[in-house]
Write a protein that holds these residues in place. Sequence first.
Motif, PDB file in Angstrom:
ATOM      1  N   ARG A   1       0.829  -1.200   0.000  1.00 25.84           N
ATOM      2  CA  ARG A   1       0.000   0.000   0.000  1.00 25.84           C
ATOM      3  C   ARG A   1       0.873   1.264   0.000  1.00 25.84           C
ATOM      4  O   ARG A   1       1.932   1.299   0.592  1.00 25.84           O
ATOM      5  CB  ARG A   1      -0.892  -0.021   1.233  1.00 25.84           C
ATOM      6  N   ASN A   2       0.412   2.276  -0.735  1.00 22.42           N
ATOM      7  CA  ASN A   2       1.057   3.595  -0.800  1.00 22.42           C
ATOM      8  C   ASN A   2       2.461   3.565  -1.408  1.00 22.42           C
ATOM      9  O   ASN A   2       3.326   4.342  -1.025  1.00 22.42           O
ATOM     10  CB  ASN A   2       1.098   4.266   0.578  1.00 22.42           C
ATOM     11  N   ILE A   3       2.688   2.658  -2.322  1.00 23.30           N
ATOM     12  CA  ILE A   3       3.972   2.581  -3.034  1.00 23.30           C
ATOM     13  C   ILE A   3       3.735   3.062  -4.471  1.00 23.30           C
ATOM     14  O   ILE A   3       2.789   2.636  -5.127  1.00 23.30           O
ATOM     15  CB  ILE A   3       4.528   1.134  -3.045  1.00 23.30           C
ATOM     16  N   ALA A   4       4.593   3.949  -4.955  1.00 25.42           N
ATOM     17  CA  ALA A   4       4.471   4.475  -6.320  1.00 25.42           C
ATOM     18  C   ALA A   4       4.894   3.402  -7.326  1.00 25.42           C
ATOM     19  O   ALA A   4       6.055   2.991  -7.333  1.00 25.42           O
ATOM     20  CB  ALA A   4       5.320   5.718  -6.483  1.00 25.42           C
ATOM     21  N   PRO A   5       3.965   2.936  -8.158  1.00 26.41           N
ATOM     22  CA  PRO A   5       4.314   1.868  -9.114  1.00 26.41           C
ATOM     23  C   PRO A   5       5.402   2.269 -10.108  1.00 26.41           C
ATOM     24  O   PRO A   5       6.198   1.441 -10.516  1.00 26.41           O
ATOM     25  CB  PRO A   5       2.996   1.554  -9.825  1.00 26.41           C
ATOM     26  N   GLU A   6       5.438   3.550 -10.488  1.00 17.80           N
ATOM     27  CA  GLU A   6       6.449   4.005 -11.455  1.00 17.80           C
ATOM     28  C   GLU A   6       7.857   3.866 -10.887  1.00 17.80           C
ATOM     29  O   GLU A   6       8.794   3.502 -11.602  1.00 17.80           O
ATOM     30  CB  GLU A   6       6.191   5.459 -11.866  1.00 17.80           C
ATOM     31  N   LEU A   7       7.999   4.146  -9.595  1.00 14.52           N
ATOM     32  CA  LEU A   7       9.297   4.017  -8.942  1.00 14.52           C
ATOM     33  C   LEU A   7       9.749   2.550  -8.911  1.00 14.52           C
ATOM     34  O   LEU A   7      10.902   2.231  -9.215  1.00 14.52           O
ATOM     35  CB  LEU A   7       9.237   4.583  -7.522  1.00 14.52           C
ATOM     36  N   VAL A   8       8.822   1.659  -8.570  1.00 13.71           N
ATOM     37  CA  VAL A   8       9.133   0.226  -8.550  1.00 13.71           C
ATOM     38  C   VAL A   8       9.470  -0.246  -9.963  1.00 13.71           C
ATOM     39  O   VAL A   8      10.432  -0.996 -10.166  1.00 13.71           O
ATOM     40  CB  VAL A   8       7.958  -0.591  -7.956  1.00 13.71           C
ATOM     41  N   LEU A   9       8.702   0.220 -10.923  1.00 13.93           N
ATOM     42  CA  LEU A   9       8.925  -0.176 -12.317  1.00 13.93           C
ATOM     43  C   LEU A   9      10.311   0.247 -12.794  1.00 13.93           C
ATOM     44  O   LEU A   9      11.026  -0.544 -13.419  1.00 13.93           O
ATOM     45  CB  LEU A   9       7.846   0.448 -13.195  1.00 13.93           C
ATOM     46  N   ASN A  10      10.720   1.463 -12.486  1.00 16.93           N
ATOM     47  CA  ASN A  10      12.060   1.926 -12.867  1.00 16.93           C
ATOM     48  C   ASN A  10      13.141   1.045 -12.248  1.00 16.93           C
ATOM     49  O   ASN A  10      14.136   0.715 -12.903  1.00 16.93           O
ATOM     50  CB  ASN A  10      12.260   3.382 -12.458  1.00 16.93           C
ATOM     51  N   ASN A  11      12.963   0.661 -10.991  1.00 13.95           N
ATOM     52  CA  ASN A  11      13.942  -0.207 -10.331  1.00 13.95           C
ATOM     53  C   ASN A  11      13.920  -1.621 -10.896  1.00 13.95           C
ATOM     54  O   ASN A  11      14.962  -2.277 -10.983  1.00 13.95           O
ATOM     55  CB  ASN A  11      13.706  -0.218  -8.819  1.00 13.95           C
ATOM     56  N   LEU A  12      12.733  -2.099 -11.278  1.00  7.67           N
ATOM     57  CA  LEU A  12      12.655  -3.427 -11.904  1.00  7.67           C
ATOM     58  C   LEU A  12      13.443  -3.445 -13.209  1.00  7.67           C
ATOM     59  O   LEU A  12      14.181  -4.391 -13.491  1.00  7.67           O
ATOM     60  CB  LEU A  12      11.200  -3.815 -12.162  1.00  7.67           C
ATOM     61  N   PHE A  13      13.280  -2.404 -14.014  1.00  9.54           N
ATOM     62  CA  PHE A  13      14.010  -2.348 -15.279  1.00  9.54           C
ATOM     63  C   PHE A  13      15.512  -2.207 -15.043  1.00  9.54           C
ATOM     64  O   PHE A  13      16.318  -2.758 -15.782  1.00  9.54           O
ATOM     65  CB  PHE A  13      13.502  -1.196 -16.147  1.00  9.54           C
ATOM     66  N   LYS A  14      15.881  -1.492 -13.993  1.00  6.41           N
ATOM     67  CA  LYS A  14      17.303  -1.242 -13.736  1.00  6.41           C
ATOM     68  C   LYS A  14      18.010  -2.444 -13.109  1.00  6.41           C
ATOM     69  O   LYS A  14      19.149  -2.751 -13.442  1.00  6.41           O
ATOM     70  CB  LYS A  14      17.441  -0.025 -12.819  1.00  6.41           C
ATOM     71  N   TYR A  15      17.321  -3.148 -12.202  1.00  5.66           N
ATOM     72  CA  TYR A  15      17.998  -4.178 -11.408  1.00  5.66           C
ATOM     73  C   TYR A  15      17.513  -5.605 -11.677  1.00  5.66           C
ATOM     74  O   TYR A  15      17.836  -6.508 -10.916  1.00  5.66           O
ATOM     75  CB  TYR A  15      17.828  -3.870  -9.914  1.00  5.66           C
TER      76      TYR A  15
END
Length: 190
Positions: free
Chosen positions: A122-136
């Motif tokens: 809850r309350n996590i920005a999906p775009e931020l997670v998505l950027n980290n998924l692509f990066k790591y």
Amino acid sequence: KYVLDCIPKQEKPSLNTVIGIIKAPDFPTGGVIVNPAAAVQAYRTGHGSIHVRGVCHIETNKGIDSIVFTEIPYGVSKKIIIEDLANKVYNDNGDDFFKKSIADIVDKSEKGKINIIIKLKRNIAPELVLNNLFKYSKLENAFAINSTILVNGKPIENVNLLQIIECYCKHQLQTKVRTVSYDLNNYRHR
């Protein structure tokens, strides 16, 4: 077809026209090319690198976001992606960001269709997670393009897309001529 159509007209095919027809490499498991200009440059020079990302969308259910991947980069196993993400989220020595952001990883893929669901807390920005998924993770992958052809048994490196197509057409023509000549000689022998 375009290159073959130029032969009877005795026209020289244009590299720009060929690049306009074949816009980018097509990968069997899908994905999106992040840097299409690099693909065009690789078509022109015969070498380069392109980045391919998995295709996803964000779903919201009862105020909780999920990232749903429907395509993955070519050459990366779905199993490896899920195991890597699970290690980052569930292991004690995993990644702190992913542990705090991802609630669950669900694989609802069916035969021939990718469906990897990453449920966020809850309350996590999906775009931020998505950027980290692509990066790591392997949800973004780089592919090197090094075009080499064989002409009379000798390799020629860094050839453009038009040279590859012309060489392939010549090879097919030579193969057809040899096949027909072989068959014709057999018929004459009989």
